[in-house]
Design a protein around this motif. Structure first.
Motif, short mmCIF file in Angstrom:
data_model
loop_
_atom_site.label_atom_id
_atom_site.label_comp_id
_atom_site.label_asym_id
_atom_site.label_seq_id
_atom_site.Cartn_x
_atom_site.Cartn_y
_atom_site.Cartn_z
N GLY A 59 0.89 -1.10 -0.42
CA GLY A 59 -0.10 -0.26 -0.24
C GLY A 59 0.82 1.45 -0.29
N ASP A 60 1.72 1.15 0.93
CA ASP A 60 2.82 2.74 0.90
C ASP A 60 3.67 1.72 0.62
OD1 ASP A 60 3.64 5.17 1.27
OD2 ASP A 60 3.97 4.80 3.67
N PRO A 61 4.59 0.90 -0.69
CA PRO A 61 6.13 0.77 -0.78
C PRO A 61 7.44 1.73 -0.02
CG PRO A 61 4.77 0.95 -2.73
CD PRO A 61 4.05 2.19 -1.88
N PRO A 62 7.97 1.29 1.14
CA PRO A 62 8.88 1.94 1.22
C PRO A 62 10.51 2.30 0.15
CG PRO A 62 9.81 0.21 2.42
CD PRO A 62 7.53 -0.48 1.45
N CYS A 63 11.26 3.48 0.42
CA CYS A 63 12.50 2.47 -0.04
C CYS A 63 13.10 1.50 0.52
CB CYS A 63 13.48 4.23 0.46
SG CYS A 63 15.29 3.53 0.17
N ARG A 64 13.61 0.73 -0.92
CA ARG A 64 14.24 -0.73 -0.68
C ARG A 64 15.84 -0.25 0.22
NH1 ARG A 64 11.72 -3.99 -5.21
NH2 ARG A 64 10.42 -5.07 -3.99
N GLU A 65 16.30 0.87 0.19
CA GLU A 65 17.31 1.08 0.70
C GLU A 65 18.32 1.30 2.21
OE1 GLU A 65 20.66 0.76 -1.65
OE2 GLU A 65 18.84 -0.23 -2.96
N CYS A 66 16.71 2.70 2.47
CA CYS A 66 17.03 2.76 3.85
C CYS A 66 15.48 2.51 4.67
CB CYS A 66 17.35 4.07 4.26
SG CYS A 66 16.01 5.61 3.15
N GLY A 67 14.02 1.86 4.14
CA GLY A 67 12.80 2.41 3.94
C GLY A 67 12.40 3.01 4.90
N ALA A 68 12.88 4.25 4.31
CA ALA A 68 11.94 5.44 4.37
C ALA A 68 10.83 5.92 3.82
CB ALA A 68 12.89 6.98 4.38
N VAL A 69 10.06 7.16 3.63
CA VAL A 69 9.04 7.20 2.51
C VAL A 69 9.97 7.30 0.98
CG1 VAL A 69 7.02 8.86 2.28
CG2 VAL A 69 7.50 8.23 4.39
N LEU A 70 8.91 7.30 0.18
CA LEU A 70 9.45 7.31 -1.01
C LEU A 70 7.67 8.39 -1.59
CD1 LEU A 70 10.00 3.97 -2.75
CD2 LEU A 70 11.91 5.29 -2.55
N LYS A 71 8.44 9.23 -2.70
CA LYS A 71 7.36 10.01 -3.26
C LYS A 71 7.85 10.20 -5.12
CE LYS A 71 7.69 15.00 -3.09
NZ LYS A 71 8.07 15.28 -4.61
N PRO A 72 6.49 10.72 -5.46
CA PRO A 72 6.53 10.26 -6.72
C PRO A 72 8.28 11.79 -7.35
CG PRO A 72 4.66 10.87 -6.20
CD PRO A 72 4.94 10.66 -4.86
N ALA A 73 8.66 11.63 -7.68
CA ALA A 73 9.88 12.79 -8.12
C ALA A 73 9.08 13.68 -8.76
CB ALA A 73 10.93 12.49 -9.35
N THR A 74 8.05 14.58 -8.30
CA THR A 74 7.41 15.97 -9.08
C THR A 74 7.20 16.65 -7.57
OG1 THR A 74 5.23 14.68 -7.99
CG2 THR A 74 5.98 14.14 -10.03
N VAL A 75 7.21 17.93 -7.99
CA VAL A 75 6.86 19.23 -7.22
C VAL A 75 5.77 19.33 -7.00
CG1 VAL A 75 7.31 21.56 -6.75
CG2 VAL A 75 8.47 20.44 -8.59
N MET A 76 5.23 18.64 -4.87
CA MET A 76 4.07 18.87 -4.87
C MET A 76 3.93 20.48 -3.74
SD MET A 76 3.97 15.51 -2.34
CE MET A 76 3.93 13.67 -3.50
N PHE A 77 2.49 20.29 -4.16
CA PHE A 77 2.40 21.49 -3.63
C PHE A 77 3.21 21.89 -1.67
CE2 PHE A 77 -1.96 21.07 -5.69
CZ PHE A 77 -1.64 22.18 -7.02
#
Length: 251
Positions: free
Chosen positions: A146-164
């Motif tokens: 549901g909320d895939p974490p980073c496979r390198e460090c386990g932190a939050v992933l986000k799209p490489a987009t500029v969010m509001f």
């Protein structure tokens, strides 16, 4: 009428917004049937503070990206018309508010596309900065994460987009502003021209003497200063506009 020789062709800047990609199956956001009008709460899914703080928001955001299908969309005649312009030797730079990567997928070189709001084709880890492909993460979502974490460090992933709530990349913005100031013709295509600082590129171009052409389904705040406003669907109208440019109509 013969095409204008390449040496005399003006620099064309094309600011593109969500409207150029709707015929590729990617919904716009602020149009009459836009995502924000249909589901105002969806704006939270691309707002940085909500995204970082709330796992449920992230789950919904990944589902939205899976369902929107931007990672697998194909270019339409609007995208291909700009490629035709570039391949004909016209100096062209695309300043895009879109994150779908369809300009490059259609055939424009990376160096001629300035992605003001980043790219949805990649993801970035908020912990270690590791990047990966959006397609790979969406495969994980389809497999049940549901909320895939980073496979390198386990932190939050986000799209490489500029969010509001995030700032635009200053390097990309500076380059886009330089193009706007130097162009002779500025095409505003499929954008409501309401989001700044991207919309401010129109001000820069007009102040520098560029001819402004607006191609959009609805009114924009800049219609009154445009030399021409085109309301027809972009996939149908942009190829015709490109033919006019190649025939030398705009210098």
């Amino acid at each position: 009428m013969s095409a204008t020789p390449a040496a005399r062709r003006p620099l064309i800047a094309a600011l593109t917004g969500a409207g150029i990609s709707t015929d590729s199956g990617i919904p716009d956001y602020r149009g009459p049937n836009g995502l924000w009008r249909r589901e105002p709460d969806a704006e939270k899914l691309v707002t940085y503070r909500y995204y970082v703080a709330d796992e449920e928001i992230r789950r919904r955001a990944w589902v939205m990206r899976r369902d929107v299908g931007a990672a697998f969309a194909e270019p339409n005649p609007g995208h291909r018309a700009l490629v035709e312009l570039e391949r004909a030797g016209v100096p062209l730079r695309v300043l895009t508010q879109n994150v779908d990567g369809l300009h490059q997928k259609a055939g424009l070189p990376d160096r001629k596309v300035f992605e003001l709001h980043g790219t949805a084709q990649q993801v970035v880890c908020l912990g270690c900065g590791e990047r990966g492909t959006m397609a790979a993460v969406l495969e994980r979502v389809a497999a049940g994460e549901g909320d895939p974490p980073c496979r390198e460090c386990g932190a939050v992933l986000k799209p490489a987009t500029v969010m509001f709530g995030e700032l635009l990349d200053p390097v990309v913005l500076d380059k886009a502003q330089a193009v706007a100031a130097a162009c002779q013709v500025f095409l505003a295509i499929g954008s409501t021209l309401q989001v700044h600082p991207a919309a401010g590129l129109v001000d820069i171009a007009v102040a520098a003497g560029a001819r402004l052409i607006v191609v959009n389904a609805t009114e924009t705040p800049y219609d009154h200063v445009a030399e021409e406003v085109i309301r027809e669907p972009i996939s149908a109208s942009l190829p015709g506009l490109v033919r006019r440019i190649l025939a030398g109509e705009f210098g």
